[in-house]
Design a protein around this motif. Structure first.
Motif, PDB file in Angstrom:
ATOM      1  N   ASP A  60     -22.394 -65.114  22.525  1.00 37.17           N
ATOM      2  CA  ASP A  60     -21.751 -64.833  23.810  1.00 37.17           C
ATOM      3  C   ASP A  60     -22.472 -65.561  24.937  1.00 37.17           C
ATOM      4  OD1 ASP A  60     -19.834 -63.079  22.739  1.00 37.17           O
ATOM      5  OD2 ASP A  60     -21.271 -61.425  22.737  1.00 37.17           O
TER       6      ASP A  60
ATOM      7  N   GLU B 221     -23.234 -59.099  15.087  1.00 38.43           N
ATOM      8  CA  GLU B 221     -21.902 -58.496  15.002  1.00 38.43           C
ATOM      9  C   GLU B 221     -21.727 -57.726  13.687  1.00 38.43           C
ATOM     10  OE1 GLU B 221     -18.000 -57.452  15.996  1.00 38.43           O
ATOM     11  OE2 GLU B 221     -19.565 -58.331  17.240  1.00 38.43           O
ATOM     12  N   CYS B 222     -21.910 -58.434  12.548  1.00 43.88           N
ATOM     13  CA  CYS B 222     -21.631 -57.806  11.250  1.00 43.88           C
ATOM     14  C   CYS B 222     -22.885 -57.349  10.512  1.00 43.88           C
ATOM     15  CB  CYS B 222     -20.843 -58.755  10.357  1.00 43.88           C
ATOM     16  SG  CYS B 222     -21.759 -60.224   9.818  1.00 43.88           S
TER      17      CYS B 222
ATOM     18  N   CYS C   3     -18.642 -63.625   9.484  1.00 41.97           N
ATOM     19  CA  CYS C   3     -17.588 -63.085  10.351  1.00 41.97           C
ATOM     20  C   CYS C   3     -17.119 -64.061  11.424  1.00 41.97           C
ATOM     21  CB  CYS C   3     -18.061 -61.790  11.003  1.00 41.97           C
ATOM     22  SG  CYS C   3     -19.406 -62.010  12.213  1.00 41.97           S
TER      23      CYS C   3
ATOM     24  N   CYS D 188     -26.794 -61.392  11.718  1.00 38.88           N
ATOM     25  CA  CYS D 188     -25.735 -61.475  12.726  1.00 38.88           C
ATOM     26  C   CYS D 188     -25.689 -60.203  13.560  1.00 38.88           C
ATOM     27  CB  CYS D 188     -24.386 -61.697  12.041  1.00 38.88           C
ATOM     28  SG  CYS D 188     -22.981 -61.700  13.183  1.00 38.88           S
TER      29      CYS D 188
ATOM     30  N   ARG E 100     -18.543 -64.909  14.117  1.00 40.03           N
ATOM     31  CA  ARG E 100     -18.933 -64.562  15.477  1.00 40.03           C
ATOM     32  C   ARG E 100     -19.853 -65.637  16.051  1.00 40.03           C
ATOM     33  NH1 ARG E 100     -19.351 -59.976  18.862  1.00 40.03           N
ATOM     34  NH2 ARG E 100     -19.829 -60.853  20.910  1.00 40.03           N
TER      35      ARG E 100
END
Length: 320
Positions: A288, A267-268, A283, A265, A285
């Motif tokens: 985007d 993000e995490c 998480c 990921c 996410r």
């Protein structure tokens, strides 16, 4: 009736009697666990015994196999020695012989048995109830489907009524736990589906309910085990859940050169981003950008900074 089946029935009956006397003597708990688990495993071996060819020394339940020359002069395989198959070997032979048994539930019974033997706690009686509930379901289906017997006749009404009663209570509690997990406010359906296989990280019980769903924030999601009473967070179990659910699929995809099931990921940083669902199971996410703003090509997890594929991002850098 064969000796193996007699021993299976005796073990389960004694285990049920032990269970009924736990309130008088807590030492009966461990005896109940051992006897019930042993009894179910003996039922499995009885199926293998029945399928063993005549004059093979019950080959399918024997750990060791040897080749001999028969009277006709041909080579035949027979069971060797007195050692019988262990749990892993039972599973392997069931698979190769297409024998139906709830091995997943039986695995939980064995884990629970091992846990109680090594970490006896004041939750023992509740643990026995869960073991009996699982055992009832395994026994009921296996005896009817594979042994072609009627459980109430095979075990006797007294034993069967106890198994039936505890089994129904367990199934109702399990349904209540699963319903609470399903109806909670999770940020993505993939997270909900993952949690439906949740077990307590302390005692491995499936009787787990959410205390706080975090309002969609997985970092705050908290659970409590109905069996041992221990609370825990989603972050404590997500990695194990993902590995159990997707490891085999991810391995097969890598071996066949297909798109990976899981990626790291952005993000995490956890290896829990579910590619097909475009969401991180740790998480929550989401991507985007799904497509390159220039060429429309699908963007990967690693191409989320600018909404451009690697090729057009490189072109943009050169233009600058």
């Amino acid at each position: 009736m064969d000796t193996l089946l007699k021993n299976a029935l005796a073990s389960i009956r004694i285990g049920v009697q032990d269970y009924q006397l736990i309130h008088e003597d807590e030492a009966r708990a461990l005896s109940a666990v051992r006897n019930i688990t042993a009894g179910v495993l003996l039922l499995f071996k009885e199926k293998l015994r029945r399928l063993s060819p005549p004059d093979s020394n019950e080959i399918l339940i024997k750990k060791n196999i040897k080749s001999i020359i028969s009277i006709s002069g041909s080579v035949v395989h027979v069971g060797d020695g007195s050692k019988t198959v262990d749990w892993q070997e039972i599973k392997d032979r069931f698979t190769s012989l297409s024998i139906k048994a709830d091995t997943t539930r039986m695995e939980k019974i064995i884990i629970l048995r091992n846990g109680i033997e090594h970490y006896l706690t004041n939750q023992t009686a509740q643990s026995i109830k869960e073991l009996l509930g699982n055992a009832f379901i395994v026994i009921r289906d296996f005896v009817k489907q594979e042994l072609n017997e009627e459980p109430n006749i095979l075990f006797g009404l007294d034993t069967w009524r106890v198994l039936l009663t505890v089994g129904e209570v367990y199934e109702k509690e399990l349904k209540a736990c699963r319903d609470s997990l399903y109806l909670a406010n999770w940020p993505h359906p993939a997270v909900r589906n993952l949690l439906l296989s949740l077990n307590c990280p302390y005692c491995r019980s499936a009787l787990v309910k959410p205390i706080v769903d975090g309002g969609g924030n997985l970092s705050q999601a908290e659970f409590r085990c109905s069996q041992c009473g221990e609370p825990f967070y989603y972050s404590d179990v997500v990695q194990i859940l993902v590995e159990d659910r997707y490891w085999a699929d991810d391995y097969i995809a890598a071996r066949e050169g297909a798109e990976p099931i899981l990626e790291e990921c952005f993000e995490c940083g956890a290896e829990t981003f579910l590619v097909a669902e475009e969401v991180c199971l740790a998480c929550a996410r989401k991507l985007d950008y799904k497509k390159c703003e220039v060429c429309g090509e699908r963007l990967s997890v690693y191409e989320q900074d600018y909404g451009l594929c690697d090729r057009h991002l490189e072109q943009a850098h050169h233009a600058d």
